[in-house]
Design a protein around this motif. Structure first.
Motif, PDB file in Angstrom:
ATOM      1  N   ARG A 123       0.970  -1.139  -0.057  1.00  0.00           N
ATOM      2  CA  ARG A 123      -0.098   0.057  -0.037  1.00  0.00           C
ATOM      3  C   ARG A 123       0.765   1.235  -0.081  1.00  0.00           C
ATOM      4  NH1 ARG A 123      -1.722   3.126   3.741  1.00  0.00           N
ATOM      5  NH2 ARG A 123      -3.638   4.256   3.342  1.00  0.00           N
ATOM      6  N   LEU A 124       0.505   2.182  -0.674  1.00  0.00           N
ATOM      7  CA  LEU A 124       1.335   3.516  -0.695  1.00  0.00           C
ATOM      8  C   LEU A 124       0.185   4.592  -0.048  1.00  0.00           C
ATOM      9  CD1 LEU A 124       2.642   3.491  -4.369  1.00  0.00           C
ATOM     10  CD2 LEU A 124       3.803   2.798  -2.225  1.00  0.00           C
ATOM     11  N   ALA A 125       0.873   5.210   0.893  1.00  0.00           N
ATOM     12  CA  ALA A 125       0.240   6.605   1.493  1.00  0.00           C
ATOM     13  C   ALA A 125      -0.105   7.553   0.600  1.00  0.00           C
ATOM     14  CB  ALA A 125       0.971   6.874   2.764  1.00  0.00           C
ATOM     15  N   GLY A 126      -1.061   8.326   0.897  1.00  0.00           N
ATOM     16  CA  GLY A 126      -1.286   9.298   0.184  1.00  0.00           C
ATOM     17  C   GLY A 126      -0.325  10.493   0.187  1.00  0.00           C
ATOM     18  N   GLY A 127       0.043  11.285  -0.811  1.00  0.00           N
ATOM     19  CA  GLY A 127       1.091  12.290  -0.695  1.00  0.00           C
ATOM     20  C   GLY A 127       2.613  11.691  -0.379  1.00  0.00           C
ATOM     21  N   LEU A 128       2.773  10.505  -0.615  1.00  0.00           N
ATOM     22  CA  LEU A 128       4.092   9.928  -0.052  1.00  0.00           C
ATOM     23  C   LEU A 128       5.291  10.671  -0.906  1.00  0.00           C
ATOM     24  CD1 LEU A 128       5.686   7.654   1.306  1.00  0.00           C
ATOM     25  CD2 LEU A 128       5.274   6.337  -0.856  1.00  0.00           C
ATOM     26  N   PHE A 129       5.009  10.679  -2.401  1.00  0.00           N
ATOM     27  CA  PHE A 129       6.007  11.323  -3.024  1.00  0.00           C
ATOM     28  C   PHE A 129       5.638  12.961  -3.323  1.00  0.00           C
ATOM     29  CE2 PHE A 129       5.698   6.996  -4.367  1.00  0.00           C
ATOM     30  CZ  PHE A 129       7.067   6.654  -4.008  1.00  0.00           C
ATOM     31  N   ALA A 130       5.037  13.671  -2.170  1.00  0.00           N
ATOM     32  CA  ALA A 130       4.528  15.021  -2.494  1.00  0.00           C
ATOM     33  C   ALA A 130       5.828  15.793  -2.719  1.00  0.00           C
ATOM     34  CB  ALA A 130       3.739  15.447  -1.601  1.00  0.00           C
ATOM     35  N   ASN A 131       7.148  15.507  -1.717  1.00  0.00           N
ATOM     36  CA  ASN A 131       8.144  16.329  -1.893  1.00  0.00           C
ATOM     37  C   ASN A 131       9.313  15.933  -2.980  1.00  0.00           C
ATOM     38  OD1 ASN A 131       7.052  17.458   0.500  1.00  0.00           O
ATOM     39  ND2 ASN A 131       7.897  16.289   1.683  1.00  0.00           N
ATOM     40  N   SER A 132       8.787  15.125  -3.554  1.00  0.00           N
ATOM     41  CA  SER A 132       9.651  14.512  -4.634  1.00  0.00           C
ATOM     42  C   SER A 132       9.676  15.157  -6.105  1.00  0.00           C
ATOM     43  CB  SER A 132       9.860  13.197  -4.609  1.00  0.00           C
ATOM     44  OG  SER A 132       9.800  12.549  -3.315  1.00  0.00           O
ATOM     45  N   ALA A 133       9.428  16.498  -6.142  1.00  0.00           N
ATOM     46  CA  ALA A 133       9.263  16.960  -7.457  1.00  0.00           C
ATOM     47  C   ALA A 133      10.255  16.634  -8.362  1.00  0.00           C
ATOM     48  CB  ALA A 133       8.841  18.666  -7.143  1.00  0.00           C
ATOM     49  N   ARG A 134      11.597  16.622  -8.110  1.00  0.00           N
ATOM     50  CA  ARG A 134      12.639  16.435  -8.992  1.00  0.00           C
ATOM     51  C   ARG A 134      12.764  15.115  -9.668  1.00  0.00           C
ATOM     52  NH1 ARG A 134      17.969  18.482  -7.032  1.00  0.00           N
ATOM     53  NH2 ARG A 134      18.280  18.566  -9.343  1.00  0.00           N
ATOM     54  N   MET A 135      12.037  14.257  -9.197  1.00  0.00           N
ATOM     55  CA  MET A 135      12.315  12.838  -9.581  1.00  0.00           C
ATOM     56  C   MET A 135      11.908  12.328 -10.853  1.00  0.00           C
ATOM     57  SD  MET A 135      10.758   9.298  -7.668  1.00  0.00           S
ATOM     58  CE  MET A 135      10.940   9.822  -5.862  1.00  0.00           C
ATOM     59  N   HIS A 136      12.948  11.595 -11.455  1.00  0.00           N
ATOM     60  CA  HIS A 136      12.506  11.379 -13.004  1.00  0.00           C
ATOM     61  C   HIS A 136      12.200   9.701 -13.287  1.00  0.00           C
ATOM     62  CE1 HIS A 136      14.155  15.039 -15.132  1.00  0.00           C
ATOM     63  NE2 HIS A 136      15.033  15.014 -13.755  1.00  0.00           N
ATOM     64  N   ASP A 137      12.815   9.194 -12.334  1.00  0.00           N
ATOM     65  CA  ASP A 137      12.597   7.442 -12.514  1.00  0.00           C
ATOM     66  C   ASP A 137      12.215   6.969 -11.382  1.00  0.00           C
ATOM     67  OD1 ASP A 137      12.616   5.106 -13.332  1.00  0.00           O
ATOM     68  OD2 ASP A 137      14.872   5.208 -13.925  1.00  0.00           O
ATOM     69  N   LEU A 138      10.917   6.358 -11.240  1.00  0.00           N
ATOM     70  CA  LEU A 138      10.409   5.536 -10.302  1.00  0.00           C
ATOM     71  C   LEU A 138       9.930   4.351 -10.629  1.00  0.00           C
ATOM     72  CD1 LEU A 138       9.349   5.644  -7.182  1.00  0.00           C
ATOM     73  CD2 LEU A 138       7.210   6.300  -8.021  1.00  0.00           C
ATOM     74  N   SER A 139      10.572   3.024  -9.849  1.00  0.00           N
ATOM     75  CA  SER A 139      10.181   1.761 -10.285  1.00  0.00           C
ATOM     76  C   SER A 139       9.896   0.879  -9.267  1.00  0.00           C
ATOM     77  CB  SER A 139      11.742   1.169 -10.928  1.00  0.00           C
ATOM     78  OG  SER A 139      11.406  -0.090 -11.362  1.00  0.00           O
ATOM     79  N   MET A 140       8.767   0.312  -9.183  1.00  0.00           N
ATOM     80  CA  MET A 140       8.164  -0.589  -8.114  1.00  0.00           C
ATOM     81  C   MET A 140       7.690  -1.853  -8.362  1.00  0.00           C
ATOM     82  SD  MET A 140       6.672   2.325  -5.415  1.00  0.00           S
ATOM     83  CE  MET A 140       5.518   2.958  -6.452  1.00  0.00           C
ATOM     84  N   GLN A 141       8.409  -2.495  -9.334  1.00  0.00           N
ATOM     85  CA  GLN A 141       7.646  -3.661  -9.903  1.00  0.00           C
ATOM     86  C   GLN A 141       7.839  -4.867  -8.859  1.00  0.00           C
ATOM     87  OE1 GLN A 141       9.399  -5.122 -13.476  1.00  0.00           O
ATOM     88  NE2 GLN A 141      11.364  -5.540 -12.538  1.00  0.00           N
ATOM     89  N   GLY A 142       6.863  -5.735  -8.928  1.00  0.00           N
ATOM     90  CA  GLY A 142       6.930  -6.998  -7.948  1.00  0.00           C
ATOM     91  C   GLY A 142       6.705  -6.621  -6.757  1.00  0.00           C
ATOM     92  N   ASN A 143       5.784  -5.969  -6.397  1.00  0.00           N
ATOM     93  CA  ASN A 143       5.570  -5.591  -4.790  1.00  0.00           C
ATOM     94  C   ASN A 143       4.098  -5.901  -4.417  1.00  0.00           C
ATOM     95  OD1 ASN A 143       7.735  -4.300  -3.494  1.00  0.00           O
ATOM     96  ND2 ASN A 143       7.732  -2.697  -5.188  1.00  0.00           N
ATOM     97  N   SER A 144       3.271  -6.245  -5.280  1.00  0.00           N
ATOM     98  CA  SER A 144       1.831  -6.276  -4.828  1.00  0.00           C
ATOM     99  C   SER A 144       1.095  -5.190  -4.193  1.00  0.00           C
ATOM    100  CB  SER A 144       1.554  -7.623  -3.761  1.00  0.00           C
ATOM    101  OG  SER A 144       2.378  -8.747  -4.230  1.00  0.00           O
ATOM    102  N   ILE A 145       1.363  -4.078  -5.191  1.00  0.00           N
ATOM    103  CA  ILE A 145       0.773  -2.782  -4.803  1.00  0.00           C
ATOM    104  C   ILE A 145      -0.592  -2.784  -5.179  1.00  0.00           C
ATOM    105  CG2 ILE A 145       0.846  -0.371  -5.107  1.00  0.00           C
ATOM    106  CD1 ILE A 145       3.880  -0.593  -5.215  1.00  0.00           C
TER     107      ILE A 145
END
Length: 188
Positions: A123-145
Motif C-alpha cells: 500500500r502507498l500512503a497518500g502524498g508519499l512522493f509530494a516532496n519529490s518534485a525532481r524525481m525522473h525515474d520511479l520503479s516499484m515492480q513486483g511488490n503486490s501494490i
C-alpha cells in the motif's frame, strides 16, 4: 596425518563474516608476541568490533553497523542526516521494505531515481512522493501494490501527486486491477 586447510573461493569468502569495521575499514593486523627472552611468535590483533544501531532523526530510520570502538568515536551526531540533501539515486531493490518504512522518502528532496523493485510493499500512503518534485525515474515492480479505486475520495491525495518531472514509472508485476476513476486520476 594433517588435514589440508580449506581454501575459500572468492564467492565463499565474500559471504564469510569478516572482522572489518564498516565505517573505517580497520581490519585484523598480524604481529608478534615477544617474550622476556625475546622469543617471537606470530599472533593476530583483531579490532574491537561492536554491533551498533545509529538513528537518523531526519530520515526517521535506524542503520545497523558493525563498528570498531575507534570508528564509533569518529561518528558525529546527525552525520547520517546530510544524506537527504545530496542523495540523487537510491536503489533499494530485493529488500524487505514494507509500506510502513517508506516514510523516509518524504525527506529526500533531491532524489531523481528511486528503485523499490521486489520488496514487500502493498500500500502507498497518500502524498508519499509530494516532496519529490525532481524525481525522473520511479520503479516499484513486483511488490503486490494495490491501488484501490473505491477508497479514493476527491479530497484524498494520490501517492504519486507531486511527481511533476516524472519521466518513467514502472509498476509492472503488481497485480493492479484498475486505476482510479474519472473523478480522480493516478497523479492527482
Amino acid at each position: 596425518a594433517r588435514l589440508p586447510r580449506k581454501r575459500y573461493s572468492i564467492l565463499e569468502a565474500s559471504f564469510a563474516m569478516s572482522r572489518i569495521c564498516e565505517l573505517t575499514g580497520k581490519g585484523r593486523q598480524v604481529g608478534n608476541n615477544v617474550s622476556h627472552a625475546n622469543n617471537k611468535t606470530k599472533r593476530v590483533f583483531l579490532p574491537n568490533l561492536q554491533n551498533v544501531t545509529l538513528m537518523s532523526e531526519k530520515l526517521e530510520r535506524s542503520f545497523k553497523f558493525r563498528v570498531s570502538t575507534h570508528g564509533l568515536r569518529s561518528v558525529e551526531p546527525h552525520s547520517l542526516d546530510p544524506l537527504n540533501a545530496t542523495l540523487d539515486t537510491l536503489l533499494l531493490q530485493n529488500n524487505e521494505l514494507n509500506s510502513y518504512n517508506l516514510k523516509f522518502v518524504q525527506s529526500l528532496y533531491n532524489l531523481r531515481e528511486l528503485n523499490l523493485d521486489f520488496n514487500l510493499i502493498t500500500r502507498l500512503a497518500g502524498g508519499l512522493f509530494a516532496n519529490s518534485a525532481r524525481m525522473h525515474d520511479l520503479s516499484m515492480q513486483g511488490n503486490s501494490i494495490q491501488i484501490d479505486s473505491s477508497s479514493s475520495s476527491s479530497e484524498e491525495l494520490s501517492p504519486f501527486s507531486g511527481l511533476v518531472e516524472l519521466q518513467r514509472l514502472n509498476l509492472a508485476r503488481n497485480g493492479i486491477k484498475s486505476l482510479w476513476g474519472p473523478q480522480g486520476g493516478l497523479f492527482r
